[in-house]
Design an enzyme around this catalytic site. Structure first.
Site, PDB file in Angstrom:
ATOM      1  N   ASP A 229      21.521  12.812  15.293  1.00 26.80           N
ATOM      2  CA  ASP A 229      22.045  12.882  13.932  1.00 26.80           C
ATOM      3  C   ASP A 229      22.084  14.337  13.451  1.00 26.80           C
ATOM      4  O   ASP A 229      21.121  15.084  13.648  1.00 26.80           O
ATOM      5  CB  ASP A 229      21.134  12.051  13.021  1.00 26.80           C
ATOM      6  CG  ASP A 229      21.708  11.850  11.640  1.00 26.80           C
ATOM      7  OD1 ASP A 229      22.788  11.240  11.544  1.00 26.80           O
ATOM      8  OD2 ASP A 229      21.087  12.300  10.656  1.00 26.80           O
ATOM      9  N   GLU A 278      13.887  15.042  33.246  1.00 24.12           N
ATOM     10  CA  GLU A 278      12.666  14.589  33.924  1.00 24.12           C
ATOM     11  C   GLU A 278      12.723  13.078  34.187  1.00 24.12           C
ATOM     12  O   GLU A 278      12.024  12.569  35.042  1.00 24.12           O
ATOM     13  CB  GLU A 278      11.434  14.854  33.050  1.00 24.12           C
ATOM     14  CG  GLU A 278      11.046  16.300  32.920  1.00 24.12           C
ATOM     15  CD  GLU A 278       9.922  16.449  31.894  1.00 24.12           C
ATOM     16  OE1 GLU A 278       9.093  15.514  31.755  1.00 24.12           O
ATOM     17  OE2 GLU A 278       9.910  17.483  31.213  1.00 24.12           O
TER      18      GLU A 278
HETATM   19  C1  NOJ Z   1      24.882  11.393   9.698  1.00 24.45           C
HETATM   20  C2  NOJ Z   1      24.770   9.910   9.704  1.00 24.45           C
HETATM   21  O1  NOJ Z   1      25.754   9.383  10.539  1.00 24.45           O
HETATM   22  C3  NOJ Z   1      24.907   9.477   8.270  1.00 24.45           C
HETATM   23  O2  NOJ Z   1      25.053   8.086   8.156  1.00 24.45           O
HETATM   24  C4  NOJ Z   1      23.722   9.971   7.513  1.00 24.45           C
HETATM   25  O3  NOJ Z   1      23.876   9.665   6.141  1.00 24.45           O
HETATM   26  C5  NOJ Z   1      23.558  11.474   7.657  1.00 24.45           C
HETATM   27  N1  NOJ Z   1      23.763  11.937   8.986  1.00 24.45           N
HETATM   28  C6  NOJ Z   1      22.181  11.905   7.230  1.00 24.45           C
HETATM   29  O4  NOJ Z   1      21.221  11.464   8.160  1.00 24.45           O
END
Ligand code: NOJ
Length: 577
Positions: A229, A278
């Site tokens: 993310d 790993e």
């Molecule tokens: C990207 C994620 O896909 C989204 O849903 C989220 O709100 C933001 N990052 C923050 O984590």
């Protein structure tokens, strides 16, 4: 010659692991990975929110669809202020989704079915309910507990101005001031997203060690990889400098964003690559993979994330945002392939996910050159042409699934689900809606629970009628059971595309543009070790006749009466037998 249409075939479940494969090609280089958004896929306990046992019970659907792997959005312990992207405990399952044993059972069942499991990792921030953040609040400025996050003094005589001019991606300032333990106004902390999502400080070695350990925790439980993310956000520009005046963090070119795509992120991913390697097994196709969610342009900068010693994949969001116009699509495909060729990586194609308007709806609006990023849609906004959107979406998917590289699908697109564009505002749960002062409707419209059985309560999403977001009436006819085995349904189209993609080795093929079909037609030949496949996507008004020596193997919509490929339609053509 009249063409023979084979797009109506039913799927052979056992065949999904069959077909030619190249033992030299690691699985992820041409995998099709299906995103499950756990809140909305299948609800086993009837509380109206999807859960892990629900997912496990429906994995057969994905095996029959013919995908290679499943990416699960977060199911970790979380107060759910950002639908689970606010993680309070990276090593446990939130009770609304189940237990760690449920996660183990899901992985085991998926592996039994030949499906790999990719989980989300959220390293840019934690929830404010995480023990680290709670400890930071209880500790004084300058303490090691505060040093895990980005706490700073405010500006101005009384420190009552935010430390810089960055804004949250959800709207409003990216800083929130806390009260110190004696009740006086205190330091500010950075949150690129919701106030409940404080950013971690990746200059702190403790943060690196902790996330290493989290990766190992899930790898040891058998997962096959991670979607990362905000992968471009971990490292901020030194000194946290202001952006340009009148700065709008969310909408600036990447090069002007001091919070994104800083050189230091690449060191993190080199370390992570060594860590996941790993877990590989020499001689076996068992690589554990890392896929970046990085909204980075230009594509040359994005390609740096997939250099040989960094990540395996990085979503090509430039392709997702490309309008349905022939020149734009041609350029987008060329640029996408050229950028990753420079570093020897495969391209990672995607058209929909849980953060963007579904492509069946996006493409139902008038298309203009440039990038297309539509924000959430409300009942009082212009509504899409649903039939046009679905027709184009099917053609777009058929184009995407022919392209060399890997591809991600988002739950429900195989049913042709449109965005829910008429949700009542009071039902909205995305923090974007509140934080933008009700100016941006956010992402709930693509997160509505999946319809499985048309005649059951919540269309079979769960055993009760409960559904955390209301399902549009239009979802009834699109339920999976209404499409299963039905010639021409979107579900059968996806099954046919995925089966033929595998049989023809398209994901590991090479692309050559073919002349002679005119400027409105994308004509591309994909050559693999199995042979050539010609792909025609017609974006013009005139039907395109199929060359005499070829036959249609799969097509995204009906051919004309004389067997030509009509507008907004993609056909895959093979030499006649
Ligand atoms: C990207 C994620 O896909 C989204 O849903 C989220 O709100 C933001 N990052 C923050 O984590």
């Amino acid at each position: 010659m009249r063409t023979r249409v084979r797009w109506l075939m039913t799927v052979n479940v056992a065949g999904m692991s069959g077909g030619p494969s190249s033992s030299q090609t690691p699985w992820w280089r041409n995998a099709v990975i299906y995103q499950v958004y756990p809140r909305s896929w299948a609800d086993a306990d009837g509380d109206g929110i999807g859960d892990l046992p629900g997912i496990t019970a429906r994995l057969d659907h994905l095996a029959a669809l013919g995908v290679d792997a499943v990416w699960l959005s977060p199911f970790y312990t979380s107060p759910q202020h950002d639908a689970g992207y606010d993680v309070a405990d990276f090593r446990d399952v939130d009770p609304i989704f189940g237990t760690l044993e449920d996660a183990d059972a899901l992985v085991a069942r998926a592996h039994d079915l030949g499906l790999r499991i990719v989980v989300d990792i959220v390293p840019n921030h934690t929830s404010n309910a995480h023990v680290w953040f709670q400890a930071a609040l209880a500790s004084p400025p300058g303490s090691p507990e505060r040093a895990r996050y980005l706490f700073r003094e405010g500006r101005g005589e009384h420190g009552d101005q935010p430390p810089n001019n960055w804004q949250s991606m959800f709207g409003g300032p990216a800083w929130t001031r806390i009260a110190e333990s004696d009740g006086t106004p205190g330091q500010w902390y950075l949150h690129l997203f919701d106030t409940s999502q404080p950013d971690l400080d990746w200059t702190n070695p403790e943060v690196h060690d902790e996330l290493d350990d989290v990766l190992r925790f899930w790898l040891d439980r058998g997962v096959d990889g991670f979607r990362i993310d905000v992968a471009h956000g971990l490292v901020k520009a030194e000194g946290l400098p202001d952006g340009p005046a009148e700065f709008d963090s969310a909408n600036e070119p990447t090069a002007l964003q001091p919070m994104f795509d800083q050189p230091g992120v690449h060191d993190v991913y080199r370390r992570w690559r060594r860590l996941v390697e790993e877990y590989g097994v020499p001689g076996e196709d068992r690589d554990r993979i890392l896929c970046a969610e990085a909204w980075v342009l230009p594509l040359e900068s994005l390609a740096k994330y997939v250099r040989p010693d960094e990540l395996h994949q990085s979503f090509n969001f430039a392709f997702l945002m490309t309008p349905w116009l022939p020149d734009d699509l041609r350029a987008s495909i060329d640029e996408g392939l050229a950028a990753v060729a420079e570093v020897g990586a495969p391209q990672t194609w995607v058209l929909s996910n849980h953060d963007v308007v579904r492509h069946a709806t996006r493409l139902g609006y008038p298309q203009q050159p440039g990038h297309l990023r539509i924000e959430g849609i409300g009942a009082d906004d212009p509504q899409p042409d649903t039939a046009l959107g679905l027709r184009r979406a099917r053609a777009a998917t058929a184009l995407m699934l022919a392209l060399p590289g890997s591809a991600y699908l988002y739950q429900g697109e195989e049913l042709g689900l449109p965005e829910a564009t008429q949700l009542p505002d009071e039902a909205r749960q995305d923090p974007t809606w509140e934080r933008s002062g009700h100016t941006s409707r956010g992402r709930d419209g693509c997160r509505v629970p999946i319809p499985w059985e048309a005649d059951l309560p919540s269309y079979g999403f769960g055993p009760s009628g409960a559904s955390w977001l209301p399902q549009p009436e239009a979802y009834r006819e699109l339920a999976a059971d209404r499409q299963d085995g039905v010639d021409g349904s979107t579900l059968e189209l996806y099954r046919a595309l995925l089966r033929l993609r595998r049989e023809r080795g398209l994901g590991r093929g090479t692309l050559t543009w073919t002349d002679g079909y005119g400027p409105d037609v994308l004509a591309l030949e994909i050559a693999s070790d199995v042979g050539p496949t010609l792909v025609l996507t017609n974006l013009g008004p005139e039907p395109v006749p199929v060359p005499d020596h070829l036959e249609v193997a799969v097509v995204s919509g009906p051919l004309t009466a004389d067997g030509a490929v009509p507008t907004d339609t993609t056909a895959w053509l093979l030499s006649g037998t």
